[in-house]
Design a protein around this motif. Structure first.
Motif, PDB file in Angstrom:
ATOM      1  N   CYS A   1       1.972   5.491  -5.356  1.00 27.87           N
ATOM      2  CA  CYS A   1       1.065   6.625  -5.211  1.00 27.87           C
ATOM      3  C   CYS A   1       1.198   7.564  -6.408  1.00 27.87           C
ATOM      4  CB  CYS A   1       1.361   7.401  -3.929  1.00 27.87           C
ATOM      5  SG  CYS A   1       3.003   8.162  -3.917  1.00 27.87           S
TER       6      CYS A   1
ATOM      7  N   ARG B   1      -2.660  10.273  -3.817  1.00 29.35           N
ATOM      8  CA  ARG B   1      -3.732   9.392  -4.270  1.00 29.35           C
ATOM      9  C   ARG B   1      -3.154   7.986  -4.326  1.00 29.35           C
ATOM     10  NH1 ARG B   1      -6.274   9.361 -10.350  1.00 29.35           N
ATOM     11  NH2 ARG B   1      -7.986   7.891 -10.012  1.00 29.35           N
ATOM     12  N   ARG B   2      -3.659   7.108  -3.486  1.00 27.83           N
ATOM     13  CA  ARG B   2      -3.107   5.753  -3.385  1.00 27.83           C
ATOM     14  C   ARG B   2      -4.123   4.742  -3.907  1.00 27.83           C
ATOM     15  NH1 ARG B   2       1.570   6.075  -0.576  1.00 27.83           N
ATOM     16  NH2 ARG B   2       1.835   7.891   0.789  1.00 27.83           N
TER      17      ARG B   2
ATOM     18  N   LYS C   1      -0.131   3.559   8.510  1.00 30.72           N
ATOM     19  CA  LYS C   1      -1.014   4.681   8.171  1.00 30.72           C
ATOM     20  C   LYS C   1      -1.778   5.163   9.393  1.00 30.72           C
ATOM     21  CE  LYS C   1      -4.911   5.935   5.170  1.00 30.72           C
ATOM     22  NZ  LYS C   1      -5.832   5.453   4.102  1.00 30.72           N
TER      23      LYS C   1
ATOM     24  N   SER D   1      -0.994  -0.708   5.937  1.00 29.91           N
ATOM     25  CA  SER D   1      -2.451  -0.742   6.094  1.00 29.91           C
ATOM     26  C   SER D   1      -2.915  -1.523   7.305  1.00 29.91           C
ATOM     27  CB  SER D   1      -3.102  -1.355   4.841  1.00 29.91           C
ATOM     28  OG  SER D   1      -2.836  -0.574   3.706  1.00 29.91           O
TER      29      SER D   1
ATOM     30  N   ASP E   1      -6.179   0.492  -0.642  1.00 24.43           N
ATOM     31  CA  ASP E   1      -6.858   0.931   0.576  1.00 24.43           C
ATOM     32  C   ASP E   1      -7.137  -0.289   1.441  1.00 24.43           C
ATOM     33  OD1 ASP E   1      -8.116   2.693   2.371  1.00 24.43           O
ATOM     34  OD2 ASP E   1     -10.084   2.248   1.522  1.00 24.43           O
ATOM     35  N   LYS E   2      -6.748  -0.202   2.718  1.00 26.15           N
ATOM     36  CA  LYS E   2      -6.911  -1.309   3.671  1.00 26.15           C
ATOM     37  C   LYS E   2      -6.215  -2.587   3.190  1.00 26.15           C
ATOM     38  CE  LYS E   2     -11.294   0.466   5.464  1.00 26.15           C
ATOM     39  NZ  LYS E   2     -10.675   1.060   6.651  1.00 26.15           N
TER      40      LYS E   2
ATOM     41  N   ALA F   1       0.821  -1.206   0.000  1.00 28.09           N
ATOM     42  CA  ALA F   1       0.000   0.000   0.000  1.00 28.09           C
ATOM     43  C   ALA F   1       0.858   1.261   0.000  1.00 28.09           C
ATOM     44  CB  ALA F   1      -0.928   0.004   1.210  1.00 28.09           C
TER      45      ALA F   1
END
Length: 449
Positions: A49, A76-77, A212, A187, A80-81, A26
């Protein structure tokens, strides 16, 4: 067909000459090529990113190293999770890093195999989307998608737990027989028991605390107590990595950093027993990077230089960190401190073990390997080993080891697997098989069905 005549079975397409191994994290992508002809493959670490600075300039992946001002930078990645949820952004990063003519890791997908990692227990729809992108958008010759922890079984565990081998030398290309893998990344944190290189799915556990969340928590603490850092999470992440540590005795450290009752400050509060540290913030003119130094109680007075007629260069913007240094990583062990109703990392490891036969416990407890960026936090390994030892039967030996480079250890396992052409061929799916059997068949094969 004439009697006695046998049709020879096709051996299938020739395996690709090299394999692109991508540990698609992530926060960063660890990527590089591996094959039997490459002696010591090394990965590139690429920010996963898209970023835009205050001047509206956009950076894609590795271009982030060209940025000189990280103030108010926006990210902007695609992950997510732990899961890829934005393939438009992910494709843009991959195309820039792997398929552009000037890319350092340039490759032709039709002549290249792919090993791609994912977080454990990904949703089937996300897996389906991933397979479609790999074959239909990029057209890789072959492809193996696996949970990231499994590749660590192909690394040299003996280097982490050095034991003189009995008899014949150990083949490091074979998967480790028994291993409890703790992966603490950006994450989340997961525990995965691996038996002969395969995860025991019912025993996989996840803690929603990672780099994060800890960075966001530190941002909140600093914004409430000192400067508003809500638009500078990139800088806060650097502060976290430079200053935070896992406390051996949380209560004692809190006592040392306690300010005392109002109007009666404790005499030891200024230095807090050596815990207090100053982080000098970058100004992106004279300093592009911040740095840590021992706390100087008189430094705060230097900020008055601006109002006493001295030049602006005489002043420094300083953040003083005390209990923030150990309170932030404490979330890995006590997530309930901020209201997360989950077990800490040591209890989570025991919950994983509770799902496997008791006879396997000694093997797993003696081979606990920690990977991921959070493994580099000072004091993390010793605290984790102590807490797990306190929860296990006295007759069991507990060994917790950190990989030599916990950030790229998963990638190294994939690179080792790629050297074994026969083993990788059995695990992979070719583009021809995908076209013949469909995406649903690929998902079932990677699940071992």
């Amino acid at each position: 067909m004439a009697p006695g005549h046998r049709r020879t079975k096709s051996s299938g397409p020739v395996p690709p000459a090299r394999t692109l191994v991508i540990d698609n994290g992530a926060y960063t992508i660890k990527a590089g090529f591996s094959s039997p002809s490459i002696d010591a493959p090394t990965p590139s670490i690429i920010p996963n990113c898209l970023a835009r600075d205050r001047d509206k300039k956009v950076y894609v992946g590795s271009e982030l190293s060209k940025c000189r001002d990280f103030g108010e930078i926006a990210f902007r990645r695609p992950v997510d999770k732990g899961y890829v949820v934005n393939w438009e952004a992910q494709k843009e990063i991959w195309e820039h890093e792997f398929f552009d003519d000037k890319a350092p890791l340039h490759c032709e997908p039709k002549d290249t195999g792919l090993i791609l990692t994912e977080a454990p227990n990904a949703l089937p729809q996300l897996q389906l989307n991933c397979d479609q992108v790999v074959f239909e958008e990029f057209g890789f010759a072959s492809y193996y998608r696996c949970a990231a922890p499994t590749l660590n079984a192909y690394t040299d565990i003996q280097a982490i737990f050095p034991i003189p081998p009995r008899g014949a030398a150990i083949d490091t290309q074979l998967a480790a027989e028994i291993l409890l893998l703790i992966d603490s990344g950006y994450s989340h944190t997961t525990t995965t028991p691996l038996l002969l290189g395969k995860p025991i799915q019912t025993a996989v556990r996840r803690l929603d605390v990672g780099g994060k969340l800890m960075t966001n928590y530190l941002t909140r603490l600093l914004s409430l107590r000192q400067y508003d850092m809500r638009n500078d999470t990139y800088l806060v992440n650097e502060i976290k990595e430079a200053t935070c540590y896992v406390s051996k005795d949380f209560k004692a450290d809190m006592e040392q950093t306690w300010k005392g009752p109002k109007g009666d400050r404790r005499p030891g509060y200024a230095t807090s027993g050596g815990i207090a540290k100053d982080y000098v913030l970058p100004d992106y003119h004279n300093r592009s990077k911040g740095y840590v130094r021992d706390h100087d109680p008189s430094a705060a007075g230097k900020l008055k230089a601006l109002t006493s007629g001295k030049s602006a260069e005489a002043a420094e913007d300083i953040l003083t960190l005390r209990n923030e240094r150990f309170a932030v990583p404490e979330l890995l062990f006590n997530p309930s401190d901020i209201g997360i109703r989950q077990s800490g990392i040591a209890q989570m490891a025991m919950e994983s073990l509770s799902q496997v036969p008791f006879g396997l416990w000694p093997g797993f407890l003696a081979n606990i390997v920690v990977v991921g960026g959070n493994a580099n936090i000072d004091g993390f390994i010793s605290r984790l080993e102590g807490e797990i030892r306190a929860l296990t039967p006295a007759e069991c030996i507990v060994r917790v080891g950190k990989a030599e480079d916990p950030i790229v250890n998963t990638w190294k396992g994939g690179a080792t697997l790629a050297k074994d052409v026969d083993a990788l061929s059995k695990l992979s799916v070719t583009k021809q098989e995908y076209e013949e059997n469909g995406a649903g068949w690929v998902v079932r094969k990677f699940r071992g069905r």
